[in-house]
Design an enzyme around this catalytic site. Structure first.
Site, PDB file in Angstrom:
ATOM      1  N   TYR A   1       1.117  -1.206  -0.357  1.00 27.12           N
ATOM      2  CA  TYR A   1      -0.158  -0.630   0.076  1.00 27.12           C
ATOM      3  C   TYR A   1       0.496   1.401  -0.243  1.00 27.12           C
ATOM      4  O   TYR A   1       1.759   1.491   0.604  1.00 27.12           O
ATOM      5  CB  TYR A   1      -1.040  -0.113   1.507  1.00 27.12           C
TER       6      TYR A   1
ATOM      7  N   GLN B   1     -10.985   0.002   1.741  1.00 25.86           N
ATOM      8  CA  GLN B   1     -10.949  -0.831   0.195  1.00 25.86           C
ATOM      9  C   GLN B   1     -10.196  -1.358  -0.173  1.00 25.86           C
ATOM     10  O   GLN B   1     -10.300  -2.728  -1.191  1.00 25.86           O
ATOM     11  CB  GLN B   1     -11.848  -0.242  -0.590  1.00 25.86           C
TER      12      GLN B   1
ATOM     13  N   ASN C   1      -3.219   5.912   6.523  1.00 26.47           N
ATOM     14  CA  ASN C   1      -4.125   6.949   7.467  1.00 26.47           C
ATOM     15  C   ASN C   1      -4.840   5.559   8.235  1.00 26.47           C
ATOM     16  O   ASN C   1      -4.255   4.245   8.407  1.00 26.47           O
ATOM     17  CB  ASN C   1      -4.798   7.570   6.450  1.00 26.47           C
TER      18      ASN C   1
ATOM     19  N   GLN D   1      11.422  14.576  11.487  1.00 31.12           N
ATOM     20  CA  GLN D   1      10.044  14.342  12.115  1.00 31.12           C
ATOM     21  C   GLN D   1       8.137  14.927  12.831  1.00 31.12           C
ATOM     22  O   GLN D   1       7.422  14.449  12.198  1.00 31.12           O
ATOM     23  CB  GLN D   1      10.414  13.135  13.299  1.00 31.12           C
TER      24      GLN D   1
ATOM     25  N   HIS E   1       5.764  15.147  10.143  1.00 29.48           N
ATOM     26  CA  HIS E   1       5.396  14.132   9.705  1.00 29.48           C
ATOM     27  C   HIS E   1       3.575  13.947  10.091  1.00 29.48           C
ATOM     28  O   HIS E   1       3.112  14.726   8.733  1.00 29.48           O
ATOM     29  CB  HIS E   1       5.880  12.702  10.408  1.00 29.48           C
TER      30      HIS E   1
ATOM     31  N   GLU F   1      11.498   5.003  17.742  1.00 29.96           N
ATOM     32  CA  GLU F   1      11.192   3.900  16.569  1.00 29.96           C
ATOM     33  C   GLU F   1      12.614   4.749  16.546  1.00 29.96           C
ATOM     34  O   GLU F   1      13.508   4.152  15.233  1.00 29.96           O
ATOM     35  CB  GLU F   1      10.177   5.535  16.003  1.00 29.96           C
ATOM     36  N   HIS F   2      13.286   5.718  15.858  1.00 30.18           N
ATOM     37  CA  HIS F   2      14.641   6.545  15.755  1.00 30.18           C
ATOM     38  C   HIS F   2      15.342   7.104  16.847  1.00 30.18           C
ATOM     39  O   HIS F   2      14.343   7.975  17.102  1.00 30.18           O
ATOM     40  CB  HIS F   2      14.422   7.374  14.169  1.00 30.18           C
TER      41      HIS F   2
ATOM     42  N   ASP G   1      16.647   7.924   6.445  1.00 31.31           N
ATOM     43  CA  ASP G   1      15.220   7.648   5.758  1.00 31.31           C
ATOM     44  C   ASP G   1      14.803   7.879   4.005  1.00 31.31           C
ATOM     45  O   ASP G   1      13.940   6.634   3.522  1.00 31.31           O
ATOM     46  CB  ASP G   1      13.962   8.877   6.006  1.00 31.31           C
TER      47      ASP G   1
ATOM     48  N   HIS H   1      -1.134 -39.946  20.704  1.00 26.79           N
ATOM     49  CA  HIS H   1       0.089 -39.759  20.090  1.00 26.79           C
ATOM     50  C   HIS H   1       1.257 -40.630  21.397  1.00 26.79           C
ATOM     51  O   HIS H   1       2.079 -40.981  19.900  1.00 26.79           O
ATOM     52  CB  HIS H   1       0.524 -38.145  21.245  1.00 26.79           C
TER      53      HIS H   1
END
Length: 435
Positions: free
Chosen positions: A122, A186, A209, A254, A257, A322-323, A356, A415
């Site tokens: 995506y 969708q 999103n 950052q 963003h 994250e960073h 990045d 078994h």
């Protein structure tokens, strides 16, 4: 940017994944796509993207890919191609091989590694169009050997604009030629369940999103997903040797963003904290996305003053960012102390955008503290493993009694008997043959 004593800062940030209304809406969309296929896909594309398409128009044509090159600068093509080469070289080092181990008793144990067959990527559109994310999703899948990689991205808004040509060029440079002009929840549902026009995939990856994130969570189990990503984060651990101009710029890189992005400086120097705070405000006023970055800084930004670098490292490990940038004297000496971080950037010239876009490591990195237990996207995300067991007669005769002991301890007599019937037959045969 506010300066906060570490004792007053909450290191645990909670991120809500959608309102009840958003969750209900996504469940409805996913259910309709599963039940109706293309008809629902086209209906929701018209409703949410205000673009009317026929089923025949869903797939991007080769002519559109070719035309995209005429709409972008040659310098962009060169930059994206070079970045792709760097990313590919990095991920090539992550490849795994199947293996087998022959035991002395004739048994063979091993692991068979195969790529996933079909992966869906995506790619957001509109204001959040990121060609670099195309490379970061597609290339490790290719290195893993995935034979079918399909991309979905929203059509132009109101039927007036086509797909961002920079995204199409990035896809072409990465080697993707199966692209569909659908977006939102969708598109995720179409990838998971398939429609008349879009065959289903085994895994879905890529940012989006809140509706995309909720749809990925909804279809998980039908397909695999990369993660449910939260807002972007950066933590900079710096001492007085750092340049406040550099650090402020990296924090804002950052913050721009998303209004919910988090930018945090951790430092033992109050003087450096004050200088960086001033510099953040100066640079923020000059930033084109200052409204977004300003909201991020005001609501989720902070400068944490600690007693020492050692305490700063403890704070970093609790934040699990994250960073993480380490901008101190001799930054390499602290790498071994960092337990929780998605990507670690060392020294004044390793600015977060280097990772990045260009250096090679993947920029799809765990957020919201999940670096405590998860990793950046890599080749392993696009493979599956099968254990292989070839047990010899000798090994079964030797170990069968212990296998039955464990099975009966768990109350699983069936078994145990599956082993026992073999021991009764093969054991006697072995004795008779002098084995």
């Amino acid at each position: 940017m506010r300066i906060v004593p570490i004792q007053e800062f909450n290191l645990q940030r909670e991120v809500d994944y959608g309102t009840p209304e958003q969750n209900i809406s996504v469940k409805e969309i996913v259910g309709d796509i599963k039940a109706e296929g293309d008809a629902a896909l086209l209906r929701y594309t018209e409703k949410h993207d205000r673009t009317v398409l026929s089923a025949q128009q869903l797939r991007v044509t080769e002519a559109e890919l070719t035309a995209a090159y005429e709409q972008v600068e040659p310098s962009f093509v060169q930059a994206i191609a070079t970045a792709a080469a760097n990313i590919r070289a990095f991920h090539m080092r992550e490849k795994r091989n199947s293996w087998m181990d022959l035991q002395p008793d004739g048994s063979i144990l091993g692991q068979i590694i195969r790529p996933l067959k079909r992966v869906g990527v995506y790619v957001p559109g509109g204001k959040a169009a990121y060609p670099s994310s195309v490379l970061m999703n597609v290339i490790p899948a290719q290195v893993a050997g995935v034979p079918e990689i399909v991309m979905v991205t929203p059509p132009g808004t109101n039927g007036k604009e086509g797909i961002d040509p920079y995204i199409l060029v990035a896809a072409a440079e990465a080697g993707v030629n199966e692209i569909y002009r659908v977006g939102g929840a969708q598109a995720i549902a179409a990838l998971a369940y398939g429609t008349e026009s879009i065959p289903p995939v085994d895994k879905i990856c890529g940012p989006g999103n809140i509706y995309v994130a909720l749809a990925k969570r909804e279809v998980y189990g039908v397909v695999d997903i990369d993660s449910i990503a939260g807002p972007s984060e950066i933590v900079v651990l710096a001492d007085e040797s750092a340049d406040p101009v550099y650090v402020a710029a990296d924090l804002l890189s950052q913050a721009e963003h998303d209004e919910m992005a988090s930018a945090i400086l951790v430092t033992p120097s109050l003087a450096f904290a004050e200088a960086t705070s001033v510099e953040v405000q100066r640079q923020l006023a000059l930033l084109p996305r200052r409204d977004i970055a300003g909201a991020s800084v005001d609501n989720y930004g902070a400068i944490l003053v600690v007693e020492s670098i050692a305490e700063g490292i403890s704070v970093v490990n609790k934040l699990a960012p994250e960073h993480l940038e380490i901008v101190v004297e001799d930054p390499m000496s602290y790498v071994g102390s960092i337990e929780n971080a998605g990507a670690i950037f060392l020294g004044p010239y390793s600015s977060e955008p280097v990772g990045d876009y260009f250096a090679g490591p993947n920029h799809i990195i765990p957020t919201n503290g999940t670096a405590r237990f998860s990793s950046p996207v890599d080749v392993d995300d696009f493979i599956k493993k099968s254990s292989m067991i070839y047990y010899s007669k000798e090994a079964l005769l030797k170990n069968g009694a212990m296998i039955m002991e464990l099975a009966r301890h768990e109350g699983l007599e069936g078994h145990a008997r599956a082993i026992e019937v073999r021991l009764e037959k093969e054991g006697k045969a072995g004795v008779n043959n002098g084995q």
